[in-house]
Design a protein around this motif. Structure first.
Motif, PDB file in Angstrom:
ATOM      1  N   ILE A  62      -4.493   9.757 -12.657  1.00 48.42           N
ATOM      2  CA  ILE A  62      -4.339   8.548 -11.848  1.00 48.42           C
ATOM      3  C   ILE A  62      -5.550   8.438 -10.931  1.00 48.42           C
ATOM      4  CG2 ILE A  62      -2.883   7.297 -10.225  1.00 48.42           C
ATOM      5  CD1 ILE A  62      -0.538   9.076 -11.133  1.00 48.42           C
ATOM      6  N   VAL A  96       2.050   1.732  -3.598  1.00 54.35           N
ATOM      7  CA  VAL A  96       1.076   2.273  -4.543  1.00 54.35           C
ATOM      8  C   VAL A  96       0.847   3.763  -4.293  1.00 54.35           C
ATOM      9  CG1 VAL A  96      -1.101   1.865  -3.292  1.00 54.35           C
ATOM     10  CG2 VAL A  96      -1.044   1.662  -5.769  1.00 54.35           C
ATOM     11  N   ARG A  97       1.028   4.213  -3.048  1.00 55.21           N
ATOM     12  CA  ARG A  97       0.861   5.638  -2.745  1.00 55.21           C
ATOM     13  C   ARG A  97       2.016   6.475  -3.294  1.00 55.21           C
ATOM     14  NH1 ARG A  97      -2.419   7.489   1.284  1.00 55.21           N
ATOM     15  NH2 ARG A  97      -0.753   8.771   2.200  1.00 55.21           N
ATOM     16  N   LEU A 106      -5.587   2.834  -9.807  1.00 53.41           N
ATOM     17  CA  LEU A 106      -4.963   2.131  -8.694  1.00 53.41           C
ATOM     18  C   LEU A 106      -6.057   1.553  -7.810  1.00 53.41           C
ATOM     19  CD1 LEU A 106      -2.289   4.820  -7.698  1.00 53.41           C
ATOM     20  CD2 LEU A 106      -2.100   3.013  -9.419  1.00 53.41           C
ATOM     21  N   SER A 107      -5.971   0.274  -7.538  1.00 54.76           N
ATOM     22  CA  SER A 107      -6.963  -0.408  -6.707  1.00 54.76           C
ATOM     23  C   SER A 107      -6.260  -0.949  -5.472  1.00 54.76           C
ATOM     24  CB  SER A 107      -7.618  -1.550  -7.498  1.00 54.76           C
ATOM     25  OG  SER A 107      -8.415  -2.351  -6.653  1.00 54.76           O
ATOM     26  N   ASP A 108      -6.481  -0.308  -4.324  1.00 53.57           N
ATOM     27  CA  ASP A 108      -5.806  -0.693  -3.087  1.00 53.57           C
ATOM     28  C   ASP A 108      -6.747  -1.519  -2.221  1.00 53.57           C
ATOM     29  OD1 ASP A 108      -4.089  -0.975  -0.997  1.00 53.57           O
ATOM     30  OD2 ASP A 108      -4.088   1.128  -0.390  1.00 53.57           O
ATOM     31  N   LEU A 162       2.937   6.214  -6.295  1.00 58.40           N
ATOM     32  CA  LEU A 162       2.671   6.411  -7.719  1.00 58.40           C
ATOM     33  C   LEU A 162       2.007   7.757  -8.011  1.00 58.40           C
ATOM     34  CD1 LEU A 162       1.505   2.829  -8.700  1.00 58.40           C
ATOM     35  CD2 LEU A 162       3.737   3.870  -9.003  1.00 58.40           C
ATOM     36  N   SER A 206       0.827  -1.211   0.000  1.00 56.92           N
ATOM     37  CA  SER A 206       0.000   0.000   0.000  1.00 56.92           C
ATOM     38  C   SER A 206       0.858   1.256   0.000  1.00 56.92           C
ATOM     39  CB  SER A 206      -0.942   0.001   1.214  1.00 56.92           C
ATOM     40  OG  SER A 206      -1.930  -1.004   1.069  1.00 56.92           O
ATOM     41  N   MET A 262      -8.049   6.319  -8.199  1.00 57.62           N
ATOM     42  CA  MET A 262      -7.770   5.384  -7.110  1.00 57.62           C
ATOM     43  C   MET A 262      -9.064   4.942  -6.456  1.00 57.62           C
ATOM     44  SD  MET A 262      -4.795   5.750  -4.250  1.00 57.62           S
ATOM     45  CE  MET A 262      -4.224   4.324  -3.336  1.00 57.62           C
ATOM     46  N   LEU A 279      -3.387  -1.087 -11.752  1.00 56.89           N
ATOM     47  CA  LEU A 279      -2.527  -1.695 -10.745  1.00 56.89           C
ATOM     48  C   LEU A 279      -3.407  -2.120  -9.586  1.00 56.89           C
ATOM     49  CD1 LEU A 279      -0.264  -0.066 -12.325  1.00 56.89           C
ATOM     50  CD2 LEU A 279       0.964  -0.114 -10.154  1.00 56.89           C
TER      51      LEU A 279
END
Length: 368
Positions: A103, A67-68, A182-184, A70, A64, A105, A214
């Motif tokens: 981007i 991804v942050r 982005l999929s967290d 990015l 996590s 999220m 991602l």
């Protein structure tokens, strides 16, 4: 946007150009007790345009935090973040704000505003970007249709199911027409059926809009369903990466093997091992060699009658202990654990025949 309009969209195939590139990225922060935590430790990674790339790891692996970086919500102490050919750290504040709008999220807990309807939640990024009301209405209607929630436009979050809330979150993330999503852990709070539906929606969005995705998760079942390639994180580092089907079939790192154990069983259950140990040769095979093996098939190997051919030609008897046939990326894969009783002179030829037909054989006889 209706089906006919969606079908007119032409999507370029993913090529070799990276949409996302990380070069030796490191992130360190101070924990509550004052100690320094190395959350990301020298990660280099490339994600191609238009692909769905998975990053998987246990809780605390650093995924996590990674991804942050990015969108520079977490700024690395070392390394470069390059998105669509732009080095983000080199951008001025205005250029960085513009880059961040490309981007999108989505989050595990949806992060919807309870005082806003589904349509109003989707509209929020467009309002913040300064679009006029007519454009916002048009875009919100398009996005509601895309995620299948046109009928729920006026519903508040408390009136929506978990899956519907996540669809709102996806639509909101797409509001500024990003190039990257982005999929967290976006499916971690959902039940299995809803998870499958959300993943299918993400796959459809990827295919129809050419969006690079991602996907961060701790569930290998999620990776299996939707991703083309995967990187495995442990202790802030990437310990294994490659096409999903290759990683499933030939996992090298212990962390990877542990993560995929719920999907592909690499460690034998005690009951299976006990059966293998007690398995005896048929009467005609007295004095033969006993081997415990795992066979891994991919694609055509699943359909070929290799076992029956080997048995007829070389006189090897097989006793099935454990296994399954599954599908990844449209290819059938099989993993079977068997006890083989073979004439001593035939076993080397048996192994050669398996290898010749693209079947990976792993000898587990040491556990007998």
């Amino acid at each position: 946007m209706n089906q006919a309009e969606l079908d007119k969209i032409t999507i370029p195939d993913a090529d070799l150009r990276p949409m996302v590139e990380l070069r030796d990225v490191a992130v360190r922060y101070a924990a509550a007790d004052g100690h320094a935590v190395q959350a990301v430790d020298g990660v280099s990674l490339q994600v191609r345009q238009g692909e769905i790339f998975g990053i998987i790891g246990r809780s605390g692996a650093g995924k996590s935090t990674l991804v942050r970086t990015l969108n520079l919500l977490a700024r690395p102490q070392r390394g470069e973040i390059i998105i669509g050919g732009q080095a983000l750290q080199s951008l001025n504040p205005e250029a960085l704000r513009k880059a961040r709008r490309e981007i999108g999220m989505i989050f595990q807990h949806f992060n919807l505003l309870s005082s806003r309807t589904a349509a109003e939640n989707i509209a929020l990024p467009l309002e913040l970007a300064g679009h006029d009301k007519a454009h916002i209405r048009q875009e919100v209607a398009r996005l509601l249709d895309l995620v299948g929630l046109s009928a729920q436009a006026g519903h508040y979050p408390h009136q929506l199911s978990g899956g519907q809330k996540q669809r709102v979150g996806i639509a909101r993330a797409l509001a500024n027409r990003p190039r990257i999503l982005l999929s967290d852990e976006a499916t971690s709070a959902l039940d299995p059926e809803t998870t499958r539906n959300i993943l299918e929606l993400l796959r459809e969005i990827n295919q129809r809009l050419g969006l690079t995705i991602l996907l961060i998760t701790h569930e290998m079942q999620v990776i299996k369903q939707i991703c083309s390639r995967v990187a495995v994180m442990d202790g802030g580092r990437i310990v294994e990466t490659g096409p999903v089907i290759d990683v499933f079939q030939q996992a090298q790192h212990p962390t990877t093997r542990a993560l995929i154990s719920d999907v592909v069983a690499h460690d034998l259950p005690p009951s299976v091992l006990a059966r293998a140990q007690s398995c005896q040769a048929d009467a005609g095979q007295e004095g033969s060699e006993k081997h415990l093996v795992r066979l891994s098939f991919v694609g055509e190997g699943v359909e070929k009658p290799i076992l029956s051919d080997v048995s007829r030609r070389l006189g090897v008897d097989f006793h099935f202990m454990h296994g399954q046939i599954d599908e990844i990326q449209g290819k059938a894969i099989g993993n079977f654990t068997l006890v083989a009783f073979s004439p001593a002179q035939a076993w080397r030829e048996t192994v050669a025949l398996f290898n010749k037909n693209g079947i990976r054989i792993e000898d587990l006889s040491h556990v007998l």
